[in-house]
Each structure stands twice: as structure tokens, then as C-alpha cells.
Motif scaffolding. Structure first.
Motif, mmCIF file in Angstrom:
data_model
loop_
_atom_site.group_PDB
_atom_site.id
_atom_site.type_symbol
_atom_site.label_atom_id
_atom_site.label_comp_id
_atom_site.label_asym_id
_atom_site.label_seq_id
_atom_site.Cartn_x
_atom_site.Cartn_y
_atom_site.Cartn_z
ATOM 1 N N GLU A 98 0.835 -1.211 0.000
ATOM 2 C CA GLU A 98 0.000 0.000 0.000
ATOM 3 C C GLU A 98 0.866 1.255 0.000
ATOM 4 O O GLU A 98 0.548 2.233 -0.678
ATOM 5 N N ASP A 99 1.950 1.211 0.762
ATOM 6 C CA ASP A 99 2.876 2.353 0.774
ATOM 7 C C ASP A 99 3.479 2.554 -0.615
ATOM 8 O O ASP A 99 3.625 3.683 -1.080
ATOM 9 N N SER A 100 3.824 1.460 -1.259
ATOM 10 C CA SER A 100 4.394 1.522 -2.604
ATOM 11 C C SER A 100 3.390 2.141 -3.575
ATOM 12 O O SER A 100 3.751 2.990 -4.392
ATOM 13 N N LYS A 101 2.144 1.753 -3.466
ATOM 14 C CA LYS A 101 1.103 2.300 -4.342
ATOM 15 C C LYS A 101 0.913 3.796 -4.109
ATOM 16 O O LYS A 101 0.771 4.570 -5.054
ATOM 17 N N ARG A 102 0.906 4.211 -2.844
ATOM 18 C CA ARG A 102 0.745 5.635 -2.525
ATOM 19 C C ARG A 102 1.928 6.442 -3.046
ATOM 20 O O ARG A 102 1.761 7.529 -3.600
ATOM 21 N N LEU A 103 3.133 5.912 -2.856
ATOM 22 C CA LEU A 103 4.317 6.608 -3.339
ATOM 23 C C LEU A 103 4.284 6.731 -4.857
ATOM 24 O O LEU A 103 4.569 7.791 -5.412
ATOM 25 N N LEU A 104 3.926 5.652 -5.541
ATOM 26 C CA LEU A 104 3.838 5.681 -6.996
ATOM 27 C C LEU A 104 2.812 6.711 -7.457
ATOM 28 O O LEU A 104 3.054 7.464 -8.401
ATOM 29 N N GLU A 105 1.687 6.779 -6.766
ATOM 30 C CA GLU A 105 0.661 7.760 -7.125
ATOM 31 C C GLU A 105 1.202 9.186 -6.979
ATOM 32 O O GLU A 105 1.003 10.032 -7.848
ATOM 33 N N LEU A 106 1.912 9.450 -5.899
ATOM 34 C CA LEU A 106 2.501 10.780 -5.699
ATOM 35 C C LEU A 106 3.552 11.085 -6.763
ATOM 36 O O LEU A 106 3.589 12.191 -7.305
ATOM 37 N N LEU A 107 4.407 10.127 -7.047
ATOM 38 C CA LEU A 107 5.443 10.325 -8.058
ATOM 39 C C LEU A 107 4.835 10.589 -9.428
ATOM 40 O O LEU A 107 5.367 11.371 -10.214
ATOM 41 N N THR A 108 3.726 9.956 -9.710
ATOM 42 C CA THR A 108 3.078 10.088 -11.006
ATOM 43 C C THR A 108 2.288 11.396 -11.111
ATOM 44 O O THR A 108 2.428 12.138 -12.077
ATOM 45 N N THR A 109 1.472 11.684 -10.107
ATOM 46 C CA THR A 109 0.595 12.846 -10.190
ATOM 47 C C THR A 109 1.329 14.170 -9.988
ATOM 48 O O THR A 109 0.888 15.201 -10.482
ATOM 49 N N ARG A 110 2.455 14.135 -9.290
ATOM 50 C CA ARG A 110 3.182 15.379 -9.002
ATOM 51 C C ARG A 110 4.530 15.441 -9.715
ATOM 52 O O ARG A 110 5.402 16.212 -9.337
ATOM 53 N N GLN A 111 4.672 14.657 -10.772
ATOM 54 C CA GLN A 111 5.946 14.563 -11.477
ATOM 55 C C GLN A 111 6.479 15.918 -11.916
ATOM 56 O O GLN A 111 7.635 16.251 -11.658
ATOM 57 N N SER A 112 5.677 16.708 -12.578
ATOM 58 C CA SER A 112 6.143 18.008 -13.084
ATOM 59 C C SER A 112 6.655 18.891 -11.960
ATOM 60 O O SER A 112 7.726 19.489 -12.052
ATOM 61 N N GLU A 113 5.887 18.964 -10.900
ATOM 62 C CA GLU A 113 6.249 19.784 -9.747
ATOM 63 C C GLU A 113 7.534 19.280 -9.083
ATOM 64 O O GLU A 113 8.443 20.067 -8.777
ATOM 65 N N LEU A 114 7.619 17.979 -8.876
ATOM 66 C CA LEU A 114 8.788 17.402 -8.214
ATOM 67 C C LEU A 114 10.054 17.548 -9.054
ATOM 68 O O LEU A 114 11.113 17.920 -8.543
ATOM 69 N N VAL A 115 9.948 17.280 -10.347
ATOM 70 C CA VAL A 115 11.112 17.381 -11.224
ATOM 71 C C VAL A 115 11.566 18.840 -11.337
ATOM 72 O O VAL A 115 12.771 19.125 -11.306
ATOM 73 N N ALA A 116 10.630 19.778 -11.424
ATOM 74 C CA ALA A 116 10.991 21.199 -11.511
ATOM 75 C C ALA A 116 11.747 21.641 -10.263
ATOM 76 O O ALA A 116 12.772 22.337 -10.347
ATOM 77 N N GLN A 117 11.265 21.241 -9.097
ATOM 78 C CA GLN A 117 11.943 21.603 -7.846
ATOM 79 C C GLN A 117 13.312 20.931 -7.763
ATOM 80 O O GLN A 117 14.283 21.546 -7.329
ATOM 81 N N TRP A 118 13.386 19.693 -8.191
ATOM 82 C CA TRP A 118 14.637 18.946 -8.195
ATOM 83 C C TRP A 118 15.650 19.629 -9.115
ATOM 84 O O TRP A 118 16.808 19.814 -8.758
ATOM 85 N N GLU A 119 15.210 20.018 -10.312
ATOM 86 C CA GLU A 119 16.091 20.706 -11.262
ATOM 87 C C GLU A 119 16.596 22.025 -10.675
ATOM 88 O O GLU A 119 17.772 22.366 -10.829
ATOM 89 N N GLN A 120 15.730 22.752 -10.010
ATOM 90 C CA GLN A 120 16.120 24.028 -9.409
ATOM 91 C C GLN A 120 17.176 23.794 -8.321
ATOM 92 O O GLN A 120 18.183 24.497 -8.269
ATOM 93 N N THR A 121 16.947 22.830 -7.468
ATOM 94 C CA THR A 121 17.871 22.552 -6.369
ATOM 95 C C THR A 121 19.219 22.068 -6.879
ATOM 96 O O THR A 121 20.272 22.576 -6.478
ATOM 97 N N VAL A 122 19.202 21.108 -7.783
ATOM 98 C CA VAL A 122 20.448 20.558 -8.315
ATOM 99 C C VAL A 122 21.153 21.592 -9.184
ATOM 100 O O VAL A 122 22.376 21.756 -9.111
#
Length: 93
Positions: A4-28
């Protein structure tokens, strides 16, 4: 973590991909100080993000597990590339 944790994490990674990658790119990107182009950084992080998402989609949650082998391989290659690029010169005060 369980399935269930894996499913929730996958859902977050999928639905918030643009936001997460943009923040990651800015930080790195801030830490690389122009040693890598924005396009190259985006490609590298996108590839890494895709590998992480794929590992999680297969039920992987441990970075040491077999499902994260591709992620570890990409990180090794990124580390080698950054080492060849060298450290950035300190900015003048």
C-alpha cells in the motif's frame, strides 16, 4: 513499507511529477552553477526520475533491492560525469 505504501508513493510520483522534477532541477541546478546546461540537467534528472518511478511501480522501496539496480547504475554514471567535470570555481566575495 508495504504494498500500500508503494502504491501511494507511486501515485505521488506520477501525479506530481512536473512539480517534483521542476523543484529537483532548481535545487540541483543551483549546486552545479552552470557546469551543466539546463537541457542536459533536465534529461539526466528525467531519466533518473523515470527509473525511480519504474522501480517503485514494480514494488521496489529499498534502494538496495534488485528493482533499484538501474537507479544505482544511473547514479554511478552521474557521479563519474560530475567528477570529470570537476569542482566549480569559488565565486568571488
Amino acid at each position: 513499507m508495504d504494498n500500500e505504501d508503494s502504491k501511494r508513493l507511486l501515485e505521488l510520483l506520477t501525479t506530481r511529477q512536473s512539480e517534483l522534477v521542476a523543484q529537483w532541477e532548481q535545487t540541483v541546478g543551483a549546486s552545479l552553477r552552470g557546469r551543466v546546461s539546463t537541457a542536459e540537467l533536465g534529461r539526466e534528472l528525467g531519466e533518473l526520475y523515470e527509473a525511480i518511478t519504474e522501480a517503485v511501480s514494480q514494488g521496489g522501496l529499498s534502494g538496495r533491492g534488485d528493482r533499484f539496480a538501474v537507479v544505482r547504475s544511473l547514479l554511478v554514471e552521474l557521479s563519474r560525469t560530475r567528477a570529470r567535470q570537476g569542482s566549480p570555481r569559488p565565486r568571488p566575495p
